[in-house]
Design an enzyme around this catalytic site. Structure first.
Site: not given
Ligand code: ASP
Length: 339
Positions: A228, A200
């Site tokens: 989701r 991310t």
């Molecule tokens: N926070 C993101 C999510 O849960 C994933 C991530 O930051 O790695 O979609």
């Protein structure tokens, strides 16, 4: 691992919790403040020197440096913190090393559903999209939501309609397909389980006018169920900016970041409890989100441009650049970033 600060070992102490050496917000302001400042993350996760080859480490460092220099150039030219956040995240969305835009992970149904959010610290205006498909730069769509709509959050089909209406750049499904993300998808499919996928991206910035901004963009988690929603597009969980306190972008196990409203919790500790950014970030990450069983981290910036990073994972891709310094990047929690 807990937090790492930006300016070497002396500030490492300041960054790591409410110690006697921790400055009050006012003391921090008396230090030499940069004209502008920017900090980024490219995802947190369970990676260490053994899981990332030297070549991969070099590639991540180069990508993070490019992103910082891109945002820094915008701020140097007098651009706003919002401009810098969008420019920086757009570069990272085009970089298949990261789980955002090109390189985004696959859902359980083999698609890409993209999430992004942005917030302006000057007026707390914000915009977010979730489940976006077929647009190259989700962060730009989020900015349009903030600036060109009376709403703050669009989802799925409606987000796509809005993106078309504002002329956002479309992209074929194939643009988002990468071998790396597909291999991870196949592994998850085999085990029929959501798998961690770091990558991310997020950015916080302070501009010459003294305004803060924050943004976050992601493909979410590999093999996530259709529909989701993680924390990244949720204002107050994955992203927050308020000129009175700080700008925050989060990365990690989204469900836990939503349950503890991580980005807003850090802000609230500063605003109502008088904590410094470093104290607030540590308490929220370790004592709230981490204590529930979640993992991940944040990049934050206080109102005078001091960046901070806090995480409870062994790794978080990250970097910072100030108007009076050079780009500094780190990959592992143990890395101390030097200006
Ligand atoms: N926070 C993101 C999510 O849960 C994933 C991530 O930051 O790695 O979609």
């Amino acid at each position: 691992m807990r937090c790492t600060s930006f300016f070497g070992l002396s500030l490492f102490l300041l960054a790591c919790g409410p110690t006697a050496e921790s400055p009050s917000p006012n003391e921090m302001e008396r230090g030499s403040a940069p004209n502008w400042s920017i900090a980024i993350h490219g995802g947190a996760g369970h990676f260490d020197t053994e899981r990332l080859s030297p070549e991969q480490q070099t590639a991540y460092r180069a990508s993070l440096t490019l992103a910082l220099n891109t945002g820094g150039a915008v701020l140097e030219a007098g651009g706003s913190a919002i401009d810098a956040v969008v420019a920086t995240i757009s570069i990272m969305e085009d970089d298949s090393l990261f789980n955002a835009g090109r390189g985004a992970v696959y859902t359980a149904t083999g698609a890409h559903e993209l999430d992004a959010s942005i917030m302006n610290g000057a007026d707390r205006n914000c915009g977010a999209i979730t489940g976006l498909q077929g647009f190259r730069h989700p962060i730009e769509v989020a900015r349009h939501v903030m600036e060109d709509s009376e709403h703050v959050f669009f989802s799925g089909h409606g987000a796509g309609e809005f993106a078309s209406a504002v002329g956002a750049e479309p992209a074929d499904a194939s643009w988002f397909d990468t071998k790396k993300a597909h291999d991870r998808y196949l592994k998850a499919l085999e085990r029929d389980t959501t798998r961690e996928k770091f990558g991310t991206v997020g950015c916080v910035a302070l501009d010459r006018e003294g305004h803060l901004a924050a943004g976050t963009s992601t493909g979410g988690m590999t093999y996530k169920r259709h529909g989701r929603i993680g924390d990244s597009p949720v204002i107050g969980a994955g992203t927050w900016a308020d000129d009175r306190t700080c700008a925050i972008s989060a990365t990690g196990w989204g469900e836990y970041f939503i349950r503890t409203a991580v980005a807003h919790d850090i802000h609230a500790r500063m605003l109502h409890g008088g904590e410094t950014l470093n104290e607030a970030a540590e308490r929220t990450i370790q004592d709230e989100m981490g204590a529930l069983g979640g993992d991940g981290g944040i990049v934050g910036m206080d109102r005078v441009g001091n960046p901070t990073f806090s995480m409870n994972t062994p790794g978080m891709f990250r970097g910072a650049l100030r108007s009076d310094g050079a780009p500094a990047v780190g990959l592992f929690a143990t890395d101390v970033l030097e200006p």
